[in-house]
Design an enzyme around this catalytic site. Structure first.
Site, PDB file in Angstrom:
ATOM      1  N   ASP A  11       0.798  -1.266   0.176  1.00  0.00           N
ATOM      2  CA  ASP A  11      -0.069   0.118  -0.053  1.00  0.00           C
ATOM      3  C   ASP A  11       1.041   1.420  -0.052  1.00  0.00           C
ATOM      4  O   ASP A  11       2.068   1.176   0.379  1.00  0.00           O
ATOM      5  CB  ASP A  11      -0.898   0.109   1.289  1.00  0.00           C
ATOM      6  CG  ASP A  11      -1.423   1.232   1.425  1.00  0.00           C
ATOM      7  OD1 ASP A  11      -2.039   1.563   0.468  1.00  0.00           O
ATOM      8  OD2 ASP A  11      -1.487   1.956   2.553  1.00  0.00           O
ATOM      9  N   ASP A  13      -0.156   5.001   0.632  1.00  0.00           N
ATOM     10  CA  ASP A  13      -0.433   6.130   1.850  1.00  0.00           C
ATOM     11  C   ASP A  13      -0.496   5.566   3.330  1.00  0.00           C
ATOM     12  O   ASP A  13      -1.210   4.514   3.322  1.00  0.00           O
ATOM     13  CB  ASP A  13      -1.667   6.952   1.564  1.00  0.00           C
ATOM     14  CG  ASP A  13      -1.540   7.672   0.347  1.00  0.00           C
ATOM     15  OD1 ASP A  13      -0.921   8.421   0.178  1.00  0.00           O
ATOM     16  OD2 ASP A  13      -2.353   7.199  -0.685  1.00  0.00           O
TER      17      ASP A  13
HETATM   18 MG    MG Z   1      -2.809   3.128   3.679  1.00  0.00          MG
END
Ligand code: MG
Length: 213
Positions: A11, A13
């Site tokens: 992932d 962010d």
């Molecule tokens: Mg995230």
């Protein structure tokens, strides 16, 4: 015959990049510019990780398209004001590359936005593929991970993420799952998704991934 690449999926962010302050500020800017009530940082933070449309629908359901348009124009001009890779993230990517793994991003951001963001942070060359969510089901659905792996023609080994959405998506895609505790969900919430690992650093990931022969 060479073996197919083995990929670690991340992932973006809250996992590799500490991007929350710029996301929250841009999210609030759009509401403010339409003179709508502006939620607190904590209220916005609680929804980060959902698609932008869903986040705005929570606060101003009658203005979602306008708000998204303002955000998408404003955020890329301001998205690396304060955003930085988390300590150790760049080194981790480099080490995994050296050990023979391919590296992919699977994010709920749209692909064009994710690519511009990664480029602005100077991380493009550290990654093999950047996959955003462009009009198909978002995490916790496994689609974004499956598309990243298909683009690379590779087998996925681990999904690394900071929310339960990442963990559920990773498991649904058939990967082992590594939850990091410095992002948007704390350890207790992460535990509800039953990841293979919940860690405050990335050292266990490196232990699981020795150099490929
Ligand atoms: Mg995230």
């Amino acid at each position: 015959m060479t073996a197919p690449p083995k990929t670690i999926v991340f992932d973006l962010d809250g996992t590799l990049v500490d991007s929350l302050p710029d996301i929250i500020a841009s999210f609030q800017y759009a509401l403010e510019s339409l003179k709508l009530p502006v939620p607190s940082d904590a209220e916005v933070r609680a929804l980060v990780g959902l698609p932008l449309e869903d986040m705005y629908a929570h606060f101003a359901p009658d203005h979602v398209p306008e708000l998204c348009a303002i955000y998408r124009e404003y955020y890329p001009r301001n998205f690396v004001k304060r955003s930085r890779p988390f300590p150790g993230a760049v080194e981790l990517l480099r080490t995994l590359r050296e050990r023979g793994y391919t590296l992919a991003i699977a994010t709920t951001k749209r692909t064009d936005m994710a690519r511009r963001f990664v480029e602005a942070l100077g991380l493009t060359s550290a990654l093999d593929h950047i996959q955003g969510t462009d009009g198909f089901p978002h995490k916790p659905a496994p689609d974004v991970i499956q598309r990243a792996l298909a683009a690379l023609g590779s087998e996925g080994l681990w999904m690394v993420g900071d929310t339960t959405h990442d963990i559920l998506a990773g498991r649904a895609a058939g990967l082992r799952t590594y939850a990091v505790t410095w992002g948007n969900h704390g350890p207790d919430e992460l535990a509800t998704a039953k990841p293979d690992e919940i860690q405050a650093d990335l050292s266990r990931l490196l232990e699981h991934l020795p150099a490929r022969a």
